[in-house]
Scaffold this active site. Structure first.
Site, mmCIF file in Angstrom:
data_model
loop_
_atom_site.group_PDB
_atom_site.id
_atom_site.type_symbol
_atom_site.label_atom_id
_atom_site.label_comp_id
_atom_site.label_asym_id
_atom_site.label_seq_id
_atom_site.Cartn_x
_atom_site.Cartn_y
_atom_site.Cartn_z
ATOM 1 N N ASN A 1 28.215 67.305 -64.907
ATOM 2 C CA ASN A 1 27.845 68.540 -65.588
ATOM 3 C C ASN A 1 29.049 69.461 -65.714
ATOM 4 O O ASN A 1 29.784 69.681 -64.743
ATOM 5 C CB ASN A 1 26.737 69.234 -64.763
ATOM 6 C CG ASN A 1 26.100 70.414 -65.478
ATOM 7 O OD1 ASN A 1 25.581 70.273 -66.576
ATOM 8 N ND2 ASN A 1 26.140 71.586 -64.853
ATOM 9 N N ASP B 1 22.837 79.467 -72.837
ATOM 10 C CA ASP B 1 22.603 80.877 -73.122
ATOM 11 C C ASP B 1 23.702 81.332 -74.073
ATOM 12 O O ASP B 1 24.756 80.696 -74.180
ATOM 13 C CB ASP B 1 22.524 81.760 -71.857
ATOM 14 C CG ASP B 1 23.670 81.546 -70.869
ATOM 15 O OD1 ASP B 1 23.443 81.785 -69.667
ATOM 16 O OD2 ASP B 1 24.785 81.143 -71.279
HETATM 17 O O1 G3I Z 1 21.547 84.447 -51.804
HETATM 18 C C1 G3I Z 1 22.536 85.468 -51.645
HETATM 19 C C2 G3I Z 1 21.907 86.708 -51.050
HETATM 20 O O2 G3I Z 1 21.442 86.421 -49.729
HETATM 21 C C3 G3I Z 1 22.942 87.827 -51.010
HETATM 22 O O3 G3I Z 1 22.356 89.011 -50.527
HETATM 23 C C4 G3I Z 1 23.480 88.060 -52.436
HETATM 24 C C5 G3I Z 1 24.515 89.138 -52.486
HETATM 25 O O4 G3I Z 1 25.764 88.582 -52.109
HETATM 26 O O5 G3I Z 1 24.090 86.841 -52.923
HETATM 27 C C6 G3I Z 1 23.104 85.809 -53.011
HETATM 28 O O6 G3I Z 1 23.728 84.628 -53.484
HETATM 29 C C7 G3I Z 1 24.079 84.722 -54.856
HETATM 30 C C8 G3I Z 1 23.458 83.528 -55.582
HETATM 31 O O7 G3I Z 1 23.871 83.514 -56.971
HETATM 32 C C9 G3I Z 1 21.928 83.530 -55.474
HETATM 33 O O8 G3I Z 1 21.392 84.587 -56.228
HETATM 34 C C10 G3I Z 1 25.612 84.625 -54.950
HETATM 35 O O9 G3I Z 1 26.185 85.797 -54.415
HETATM 36 C C11 G3I Z 1 26.027 84.501 -56.418
HETATM 37 O O10 G3I Z 1 27.417 84.224 -56.495
HETATM 38 C C12 G3I Z 1 25.283 83.322 -57.059
HETATM 39 O O11 G3I Z 1 25.663 83.259 -58.423
HETATM 40 C C13 G3I Z 1 25.268 82.040 -59.073
HETATM 41 C C14 G3I Z 1 26.520 81.281 -59.545
HETATM 42 O O12 G3I Z 1 26.125 80.092 -60.244
HETATM 43 C C15 G3I Z 1 27.377 80.840 -58.366
HETATM 44 O O13 G3I Z 1 26.641 79.927 -57.604
HETATM 45 C C16 G3I Z 1 24.422 82.383 -60.273
HETATM 46 O O14 G3I Z 1 23.200 82.960 -59.831
HETATM 47 C C17 G3I Z 1 24.108 81.122 -61.073
HETATM 48 O O15 G3I Z 1 23.438 81.459 -62.266
HETATM 49 C C18 G3I Z 1 25.405 80.405 -61.441
HETATM 50 O O16 G3I Z 1 25.067 79.215 -62.086
HETATM 51 C C19 G3I Z 1 26.192 78.384 -62.456
HETATM 52 C C20 G3I Z 1 25.773 76.939 -62.316
HETATM 53 O O17 G3I Z 1 25.383 76.687 -60.980
HETATM 54 C C21 G3I Z 1 26.902 76.009 -62.746
HETATM 55 N N1 G3I Z 1 27.317 76.301 -64.122
HETATM 56 C C22 G3I Z 1 27.716 77.712 -64.319
HETATM 57 C C23 G3I Z 1 26.572 78.634 -63.927
HETATM 58 C C24 G3I Z 1 26.926 80.081 -64.188
HETATM 59 O O18 G3I Z 1 27.998 80.451 -63.339
#
Ligand code: G3I
Length: 460
Positions: free
Chosen positions: A302, A370
């Site tokens: 992916n 998106d």
């Molecule tokens: O779960 C913690 C929470 O406990 C904490 O209080 C909060 C504040 O720091 O963070 C929460 O974790 C966040 C997580 O999303 C869950 O909501 C992380 O900080 C945040 O970095 C994370 O962002 C995600 C990102 O991937 C990084 O993993 C986005 O929601 C998600 O939409 C995004 O998705 C990625 C795909 O996996 C791969 N392709 C790109 C796509 C967009 O970046």
């Protein structure tokens, strides 16, 4: 109603033709102008002042002021600084939204929105009728609390979606927080919300450079090639064997390639310690787990910016060839499709790229679609967004069974990852909602997807 009828004229320069040009970064063509056919699409322009409760009267127009002073506050946390209640009722030819809007100092909602004409929840139904396995969506459950939003949950549980992808909860940091200590509590929460609804699940993801626990990124004893490879294989094996065929597919490796230079391996803890072989090790471990448990789960690579032919796509194609040449299972390639309105590969470009992967003997899927806009949105950028959604979904339909489905990366601006990642951009999803636990407003981008699935003529 064809796509043409949802590309309002007067909003776009008539007679212009698509003129894609190569672009770097996230986008593909830097400038695209589109043909429109002078069909007026009713727009919603708030004529009244924003008020707490009164229904604002609306006017239709062949063009409208894009005086939106939007600073859409969609955020991952679901914390919207404004509140509004809106209910959308769509008639056969136009849609009108009766909206009461309250504007707080820090939040002004879009004052103009191109609304959908479609009614009901036909997206997944239309996708299946078009020979796809699904039209699906990502869901950050339990992350952002969207599952507790009754309006979000009602739409998620509708027949618009036949697939769900956990946006985060199956990532490394959540599933193996300590060495060889596996925690599936959150993942089971996600699955409990999805299983039994008939949705398939794209499990996401096993090996990535992000969302890694500190025992991987900052080990007490420095990693060697051998010790990190063992940790990588152990993670992959445990998750593939634990979730089994509850997953339709796994994104085994996510985003291994760089954008600069496009197609080189990205620097990360895996590559820097093991070299490019980490990708082969991940897919091999997954292959062995599939064989050991006699699983049907599909194994995917992916990535983003591989939705059009170019060095990054060629690198992914070469990976497919290498894995197949080694007798290692790879069933598909996920085309993330995180696009910017006006910089989205056109339909022909996306089709050619999809076909290149299909010709190698793998499926493709649009996995994270998106189309984000520069804020504030206006009728021109919204019309472009409609076309970009249309072209992406239409490409998947046009290449036939080799493109198995389309998944949007959540459907509700309120919970989109975009505003928190790209300041000044947003409005990327199919629905607008101006706060958690508020009714959804269906955007014309929804029509773009539906028209593509039902085979409406392309507008350009
Ligand atoms: O779960 C913690 C929470 O406990 C904490 O209080 C909060 C504040 O720091 O963070 C929460 O974790 C966040 C997580 O999303 C869950 O909501 C992380 O900080 C945040 O970095 C994370 O962002 C995600 C990102 O991937 C990084 O993993 C986005 O929601 C998600 O939409 C995004 O998705 C990625 C795909 O996996 C791969 N392709 C790109 C796509 C967009 O970046």
């Amino acid at each position: 109603m064809s796509v043409r009828s949802i590309i309002a004229t007067g909003l776009l320069a008539a007679g212009a033709v698509a003129s894609p040009q190569w672009g770097g970064g996230w986008g593909y063509p830097k400038t695209v102008t589109v043909t429109s056919d002078h069909t007026v699409y009713k727009t919603v322009t708030k004529t009244g002042s924003c008020s707490g409760s009164s229904v604002t009267s609306f006017s239709s127009s062949s063009s409208h002021s894009s005086s939106a002073s939007t600073s859409a506050s969609a955020s991952k946390s679901g914390s919207s600084s404004g509140s509004s209640s809106a209910s959308s009722s769509a008639s056969s030819s136009t849609s009108t939204v009766a909206t009461t809007t309250t504007t707080s100092a820090s939040n002004t909602v879009p004052t103009t929105t191109l609304l959908a004409t479609a009614t009901g929840h036909p997206l997944d139904v239309a996708a299946k009728a078009a020979g796809k396995l699904w039209f699906g969506t990502a869901a950050d459950i339990p992350g952002t609390g969207e599952a507790q939003d009754p309006y979000w949950a009602a739409e998620f549980n509708s027949t618009d979606f036949g697939e769900a992808t956990p946006a985060n909860i199956m990532k490394f940091v959540f599933t193996e927080p300590e060495p060889n200590v596996f925690n599936y509590t959150g993942a089971e929460q996600f699955l409990s919300f999805v299983e039994g609804t008939g949705k398939l699940v794209r499990c996401h993801n096993l090996i990535w450079q992000s969302e890694l626990p500190t025992w991987i990124t900052n080990p007490t004893v420095n990693w060697t090639n051998a010790t990190l490879t063992a940790a990588l294989r152990n993670h992959v094996t445990n998750l593939v064997e634990y979730f089994g065929d509850r997953c339709y597919s796994w994104d085994v490796v996510n985003e291994a390639f760089s954008d600069n230079p496009a197609g080189a391996y990205a620097s990360n803890v895996w590559f820097d310690t093991i070299g490019p072989a980490y990708v082969v090790e991940a897919f091999d471990a997954a292959t062995q787990a599939v064989k050991a448990k006699n699983l049907a789960v599909k194994l995917y690579y992916n990535d983003y910016n591989i939705e059009y032919l170019g060095n990054k796509s060629y690198a992914a194609q070469n990976l497919v060839t290498e894995l197949k040449g080694r007798g290692i299972q790879i069933d598909g390639v996920g085309l993330e499709s995180h696009f910017i309105a006006g910089e989205t590969p056109d339909k022909a470009s996306q089709m050619a790229n999809m076909q290149a992967f299909i010709n190698l003997g793998v499926d493709v899927a649009i996995t994270e679609l998106d189309v984000r806009l520069n804020l504030p949105p206006n009728a021109t950028t919204e019309a472009q967004q409609v076309l970009d959604y249309y072209n992406s979904v239409a490409a998947c339909v046009a290449v036939g069974d080799g493109c198995i489905g389309v998944t949007v990366w959540d459907f509700d601006d309120e919970y989109s990852w975009v505003p928190g990642t790209f300041p000044g951009q947003g409005y990327a999803d199919l629905f607008l909602s101006n706060g958690p636990n508020e009714p959804l407003t269906r955007k014309a981008a929804y029509d773009g997807c539906l028209q593509a699935l039902t085979g409406a003529p392309e507008s350009a």
